[in-house]
Design an enzyme around this catalytic site. Structure first.
Site, short mmCIF file in Angstrom:
data_model
loop_
_atom_site.label_atom_id
_atom_site.label_comp_id
_atom_site.label_asym_id
_atom_site.label_seq_id
_atom_site.Cartn_x
_atom_site.Cartn_y
_atom_site.Cartn_z
N LYS A 145 -11.92 -2.85 17.80
CA LYS A 145 -10.56 -3.36 18.00
C LYS A 145 -10.18 -3.42 19.48
O LYS A 145 -9.19 -4.05 19.83
CB LYS A 145 -9.56 -2.47 17.26
CG LYS A 145 -9.89 -2.38 15.77
CD LYS A 145 -8.68 -2.62 14.93
CE LYS A 145 -9.03 -2.53 13.47
NZ LYS A 145 -7.96 -2.99 12.61
N PRO A 164 -3.46 -11.45 10.38
CA PRO A 164 -3.79 -11.18 11.79
C PRO A 164 -3.94 -9.67 12.00
O PRO A 164 -3.26 -8.89 11.33
CB PRO A 164 -2.57 -11.70 12.55
CG PRO A 164 -1.47 -11.76 11.55
CD PRO A 164 -2.10 -11.99 10.21
N ASN A 204 0.85 -1.19 0.00
CA ASN A 204 0.00 0.00 0.00
C ASN A 204 0.88 1.24 0.00
O ASN A 204 2.11 1.13 0.00
CB ASN A 204 -0.97 -0.02 1.19
CG ASN A 204 -0.24 -0.08 2.51
OD1 ASN A 204 0.55 0.80 2.82
ND2 ASN A 204 -0.48 -1.13 3.28
#
Ligand code: CTP
Length: 418
Positions: free
Chosen positions: A351, A313, A217
């Site tokens: 999260k 993950p 990215n």
């Protein structure tokens, strides 16, 4: 012996004040320690020191006028400021500070200060009443918020016959601040985060497709590196786990370079326990299910290969939900292209982190790879909206918020144990 100043390039801007004479001593000491110095003399500065003395001590041309830079032999102003590792303003007069705070660029010195993306240290010097004036204090507060570093002024007798704050720091003090900067320590010598262990993740991850190709990215790592540096300057013991970037390892930081999300997670786990974790990395959400051991070849007539992706993950969620060794403060980033705050609030809860720094990464924002960032700091009990700032200033503010949080927690623990 190598010193932190060996081969460092300092751009020294000399403002117009009686303290300008101290710049000569500073140049001598910087050069003795292996730094190279380029001097930029403002019009007012030239009333106090001569280009001849500056040129003799720097062993270089003295830059004075914006239009000096237009002849073919001269370097451009952008190059002049970008070519430096640190800009130092001695003395920083009330007028120069005001111009810097407002982004004015009417002469060479102010143009360089506006065109730079490098750290800047200013040593103010002025009459005590000018220093204490609300306008100057407003400008100083703005410049500190923008990430400009200050050394001094000191209290003392002034050339104008008065006494009080406004006297420029001595060359030895400015030199020490510059040395601290390059050794990754606080410019003011204070270390309020001493003993606090901080884990920072930064940069992109590269997820291999085969030995020569990968998924990636646009993250540059600049924000995470700036955060690690800002925390180390406050004295924290910082480990920076970084994906592939072009950035040099910051001084005074334990650096762990990794490629993939799984390697990043392993390096983070190996770096615990920590008191604070800040996950600024743009971790790839997916990887290719099978990483080919040989280069995938084009075969005439064969179908275009399809990549099957599997989820990586989630490092932030893993650290936030740890039962053992969970850092007391876990901070995530939320890179969003729309409904920035709304998505970030939901992401913080999902999260399980304590704070989330939300930023707009839409292509129009220029954040990915750029030097500026506009963020919102979202906590369980509210949010702070910060203006658009250089990434270094965002990092300084975040480091300051971490420091205030730790100081508050320490105070309430002390009260409870009394
Ligand atoms: N993050 C992480 N591990 C991942 C993905 C993200 O640690 N595998 C962390 C990032 O470092 C950041 C936060 O999670 O602190 C949010 O990352 P972001 O890319 O905004 O969110 P995603 O979880 O990828 O969610 P989405 O892409 O759906 O917005």
């Amino acid at each position: 012996m190598t010193t932190p100043l060996q081969n460092r390039r300092i751009l020294l801007i000399i403002g117009g004040g009686i303290a300008a004479y101290k710049s000569l001593e500073l140049i001598r000491r910087l050069r003795e320690r292996g730094a190279s110095v380029r001097a930029v003399l403002t019009g007012a500065g030239a009333e106090f020191v001569t280009p001849l003395s500056l040129g003799t001590l720097t062993g270089d041309k003295v830059y004075r006028d914006l239009f000096d830079l237009t002849d073919n032999a001269a370097i451009g102003h952008i190059e002049l400021s970008r070519d430096a590792d640190l800009l130092v303003v001695v003395p920083a007069t009330a007028d120069l500070l005001a111009k810097m705070a407002h982004g004015l660029a009417g002469d060479l010195a102010t143009t360089l200060l506006l065109a730079t993306d490098k750290p800047t240290l200013v040593a103010p010097a002025m009459n005590v009443r000018m220093w204490e004036h609300k306008a100057t204090q407003r400008n100083v507060a703005q410049l500190k918020a923008d990430g400009i570093h200050f050394i001094g002024p000191n209290d003392g007798d002034m050339a104008c016959g008065e006494f009080g704050p406004g006297r420029m720091s001595e060359p030895a003090e400015i030199l020490a601040a510059i040395e601290s900067h390059f050794s990754g320590k606080s410019v003011t010598g204070k270390a309020p985060l001493k003993g606090i262990r901080v884990l920072v993740t930064s940069g992109p991850t590269h997820e291999p497709i085969d030995p020569v190709r990968y998924l990636a990215n646009r993250s540059s790592g600049k924000q995470g590196y700036a955060i690690a540096t800002a925390l180390a300057r406050l004295g924290a013991d910082v480990t920076l786990v970084s994906g592939p970037t072009n950035l040099p390892s910051p001084a005074g930081i334990m650096m762990k370079r990794v490629e993939t999300a799984r390697e990043m997670l392993a390096a983070c786990e190996a770096s615990l326990p920590a008191d604070v974790a800040i996950c600024a990395a743009a971790v790839a959400d997916w990887r290719v299910d099978v990483d080919a051991t040989q280069k995938i070849k084009k075969k005439p007539g064969a179908k275009t290969p399809a990549l099957t992706l599997v989820e990586n993950p989630d490092i932030l969620a893993t650290i936030s939900k740890l039962k053992k060794n969970r850092p007391a403060l876990v901070v995530g980033f939320a890179a969003e292209t729309e409904k920035v705050v709304e998505h970030a609030i939901a992401k913080r809860k999902r999260k399980g982190c304590d704070w989330i720094v939300a930023n707009d990464v839409s292509p129009e924002s220029g954040v990915m790879g750029g030097d500026l960032n506009t963020v919102h700091l979202i906590r369980a009990d509210g949010q702070d909206d910060w203006p658009q700032l250089p990434k270094q200033a965002v990092a300084d503010r975040l480091a300051q918020s971490v420091l205030e949080h730790i100081q508050k927690t320490r105070k309430s623990t002390k009260k409870r144990t009394r």
